[in-house]
Scaffold this active site. Structure first.
Site, PDB file in Angstrom:
ATOM      1  N   ASP A 159       6.721  -2.954  -2.766  1.00  8.04           N
ATOM      2  CA  ASP A 159       7.780  -2.007  -2.464  1.00  8.04           C
ATOM      3  C   ASP A 159       7.197  -0.409  -2.511  1.00  8.04           C
ATOM      4  O   ASP A 159       8.023   0.280  -2.273  1.00  8.04           O
ATOM      5  CB  ASP A 159       8.892  -2.262  -3.303  1.00  8.04           C
ATOM      6  CG  ASP A 159       9.475  -3.518  -3.093  1.00  8.04           C
ATOM      7  OD1 ASP A 159       9.409  -4.105  -1.883  1.00  8.04           O
ATOM      8  OD2 ASP A 159      10.177  -4.190  -4.071  1.00  8.04           O
ATOM      9  N   LYS A 207      10.202  -5.684   5.835  1.00  7.40           N
ATOM     10  CA  LYS A 207      11.173  -5.326   4.854  1.00  7.40           C
ATOM     11  C   LYS A 207      12.465  -4.964   5.219  1.00  7.40           C
ATOM     12  O   LYS A 207      12.850  -4.986   6.480  1.00  7.40           O
ATOM     13  CB  LYS A 207      10.311  -4.595   3.720  1.00  7.40           C
ATOM     14  CG  LYS A 207       9.248  -5.123   3.122  1.00  7.40           C
ATOM     15  CD  LYS A 207       9.536  -5.925   2.196  1.00  7.40           C
ATOM     16  CE  LYS A 207       8.368  -6.576   1.464  1.00  7.40           C
ATOM     17  NZ  LYS A 207       8.879  -7.614   0.431  1.00  7.40           N
ATOM     18  N   ARG A 231       7.870  -1.137   7.416  1.00  5.97           N
ATOM     19  CA  ARG A 231       7.622  -0.026   6.954  1.00  5.97           C
ATOM     20  C   ARG A 231       6.227   0.612   7.425  1.00  5.97           C
ATOM     21  O   ARG A 231       5.779   1.626   7.011  1.00  5.97           O
ATOM     22  CB  ARG A 231       7.694  -0.335   5.510  1.00  5.97           C
ATOM     23  CG  ARG A 231       8.911  -0.616   4.905  1.00  5.97           C
ATOM     24  CD  ARG A 231       9.234  -0.655   3.370  1.00  5.97           C
ATOM     25  NE  ARG A 231      10.220  -0.637   2.824  1.00  5.97           N
ATOM     26  CZ  ARG A 231      10.890  -1.148   1.825  1.00  5.97           C
ATOM     27  NH1 ARG A 231      10.143  -1.972   0.881  1.00  5.97           N
ATOM     28  NH2 ARG A 231      12.246  -1.049   1.664  1.00  5.97           N
ATOM     29  N   SER A 251      15.179  -6.296  -9.374  1.00  6.28           N
ATOM     30  CA  SER A 251      14.803  -7.681  -9.555  1.00  6.28           C
ATOM     31  C   SER A 251      15.454  -8.405 -10.467  1.00  6.28           C
ATOM     32  O   SER A 251      15.936  -9.541 -10.636  1.00  6.28           O
ATOM     33  CB  SER A 251      13.338  -7.927  -9.331  1.00  6.28           C
ATOM     34  OG  SER A 251      12.973  -7.501  -8.373  1.00  6.28           O
TER      35      SER A 251
HETATM   36  C1  S3P Z   1      11.658  -9.210  -4.629  1.00  2.08           C
HETATM   37  C2  S3P Z   1      10.777  -9.478  -4.104  1.00  2.08           C
HETATM   38  C3  S3P Z   1       9.862  -8.819  -3.268  1.00  2.08           C
HETATM   39  C4  S3P Z   1      10.307  -7.133  -3.209  1.00  2.08           C
HETATM   40  C5  S3P Z   1      11.952  -6.920  -3.179  1.00  2.08           C
HETATM   41  C6  S3P Z   1      12.548  -7.803  -4.538  1.00  2.08           C
HETATM   42  C7  S3P Z   1      12.413 -10.032  -5.748  1.00  2.08           C
HETATM   43  O1  S3P Z   1      10.149  -9.381  -1.873  1.00  2.08           O
HETATM   44  O2  S3P Z   1      10.280  -6.708  -1.940  1.00  2.08           O
HETATM   45  O3  S3P Z   1      12.126  -5.838  -3.012  1.00  2.08           O
HETATM   46  O4  S3P Z   1      13.313  -9.469  -6.471  1.00  2.08           O
HETATM   47  O5  S3P Z   1      11.978 -11.126  -5.871  1.00  2.08           O
HETATM   48  P1  S3P Z   1       9.322 -10.550  -1.271  1.00  2.08           P
HETATM   49  O6  S3P Z   1       9.219 -11.688  -2.545  1.00  2.08           O
HETATM   50  O7  S3P Z   1       9.754 -10.941  -0.090  1.00  2.08           O
HETATM   51  O8  S3P Z   1       8.031 -10.033  -1.070  1.00  2.08           O
END
Ligand code: S3P
Length: 446
Positions: free
Chosen positions: A329, A356, A360, A31
């Site tokens: 995650d 996802k 999952r 992220s």
């Molecule tokens: C992320 C937010 C999450 C996560 C993804 C990365 C991000 O998704 O599942 O792997 O970097 O903002 P969501 O915000 O859709 O839950």
């Protein structure tokens, strides 16, 4: 960019191993890596990034920012330099932006494009092309952007940005950091103040980093816990020096592996422990997992520590659904841990897991059942009856991972904690988030 497009599937059998021992350092947070490149690409001047995750998802972001005018260069392993174009100055990409498998690249970049006077075509692999984009199309349309999406609001889609975009106040209908970030990033080049109301807190890297880059961003918390995030648009971002902490979502696989494989004792260095990300560690501790934090410190504005994880007999618990956003995650890895715990683990409130990289809940229920676990799939969670520490039987036939890196790595861990091993049908997707996973795992085997 789509790893699946041009090469053959790469199956691999993960066999039970002796104790896992040693010290590892997992790659940079996905992220934060995405956001380092995006924000660096909008700042005027040079942003220096170390510890960047060089996974396919982040490389998709880098390629897209280059296609829109920024210079994004690798100088050494994990060390990158980004020269930005300035907020408002993204260029029209000449070719479709290939997002590969990456939902984060897609949704956040849609936010950026939405308030620039350019249009972009977003394409992705088979997994990404099934994922819902309506959740970002809706607020970004309110801001003035227009869309031609495939059926059901999916990729491929064409986005035409608005100039000027209209500031909105948007209450998030789903707990999603990606949707929140898309609106905030669109707000960067929107005159006036854009507001996001977040009833359920999700990862806050965008807020921390936008502020770090000099945007005028404020967060207030209402009495019912709703976070009110405001950003003043037509911002000027200042280049930064960023040291990306290790990804807790990558560490998760080694934490669970070390807890499950008898005799294991593993130190994972430099793990990001932002409270909006660290839910798995709390839950595993509630289950009796021995996870010790050593040398707690701050890296790149994020709390970080080294984790020492030792084999533990886990107990099944009822996982509080309020924990879900802080470990969204990590559920595939948790389901593996629960499969070897004593007693029952119940999870609920996990509808988001169905959209996802794969569904999952369904995919992990099928995969773990094939490996000998006792699982019930419910609409919004799994109920798992653990073995009480006994290894899983293992799976003779290859487990279908559906282009989902976290399914592949979770089932690799299940294989280590099995009697006969688990074959994963395709390990290529692991490269989207954790290209050195297999090497790192081999290094811990004794
Ligand atoms: C992320 C937010 C999450 C996560 C993804 C990365 C991000 O998704 O599942 O792997 O970097 O903002 P969501 O915000 O859709 O839950």
């Amino acid at each position: 960019m789509s790893h699946a497009a041009d090469t053959a599937m790469r199956p691999l059998r993960f066999m039970p191993s002796g104790p896992l021992k040693g010290t590892i350092r997992v790659p940079g947070d996905k992220s934060i890596s995405h956001r380092s490149i995006m924000l660096g690409a909008l700042a005027v001047g040079e942003t220096k990034v170390t510890g960047l995750l060089e996974g396919e998802d982040v490389l998709a972001t880098a390629a897209a920012m280059r296609a829109m005018g920024a210079s994004v260069e690798r100088v050494a392993e994990g060390e990158w330099r980004v020269h930005g174009v300035g907020v408002g100055a993204l260029l029209q990409p000449e070719a479709p932006l290939d997002m590969g498998n990456s939902g984060t690249s897609t949704r956040l970049l849609m936010g950026l494009v939405a308030s620039h006077p350019i249009s972009a075509t977003f394409i992705g692999d088979a997994s990404l092309s099934k994922r819902p984009m309506g959740r970002v199309i809706e607020p970004l349309s309110q801001m003035g952007a227009s869309f031609e999406a495939s059926e059901g609001g999916r990729l491929p889609l064409i986005l035409k940005g608005a100039s000027p975009a209209v500031p909105i106040s948007y209450r998030l209908p789903v707990a999603s950091a990606q949707v929140k970030s898309a609106v905030l990033l669109a707000g960067l080049n929107t005159p006036g103040v854009t507001t996001v109301l977040e009833p359920v807190p999700t990862r806050d890297h965008s807020e921390r980093m936008l502020r770090g880059f000099g945007a005028e961003l404020n967060v207030e918390v209402e009495t019912d816990g709703t976070r009110v995030i405001t950003i003043r648009g037509e911002a000027e971002l200042r280049p930064q020096v960023i040291d990306v902490p290790g990804d807790p979502s990558s560490a998760a696989f080694f934490i669970v592996a070390a807890l499950l494989v008898p005799g294991s004792d593993v130190v994972i260095e430099n793990v990001g422990l932002n409270p909006t990300r660290a839910g798995l560690i709390d839950v595993l501790r509630q289950m009796g997992g021995q996870i010790e934090e050593i040398n707690a410190r701050e890296v790149g504005g994020e709390p970080v520590a080294d984790l020492r994880v030792t084999h533990s007999v886990l107990k099944g618990i009822e996982v509080d659904p309020a924990m879900a956003p802080s470990m969204i995650d990590e559920f595939p890895a948790l389901f593996v841990a629960a499969s070897l715990a004593e007693g029952t683990t119940r999870t609920s409130g996990l509808d988001e897991l169905r959209v996802k990289e794969s569904d999952r809940l369904a995919v992990m229920a099928t995969a773990l059942a094939a490996a000998g676990a006792r699982i019930e799939e419910h609409e919004d969670g799994l109920v798992i009856e653990g073995t009480g520490g006994e290894p899983l039987a293992g799976a003779e036939n290859a487990i279908a991972t559906h282009l989902d890196h976290r399914i592949a790595m979770s089932m690799a861990v299940a294989g280590l904690a099995s009697r006969d091993g688990v074959e994963v049908d395709d390990t290529r997707p692991i490269a989207t988030s954790f290209p050195v996973f297999e090497t790192m795992l081999d290094g811990l085997k004794t």
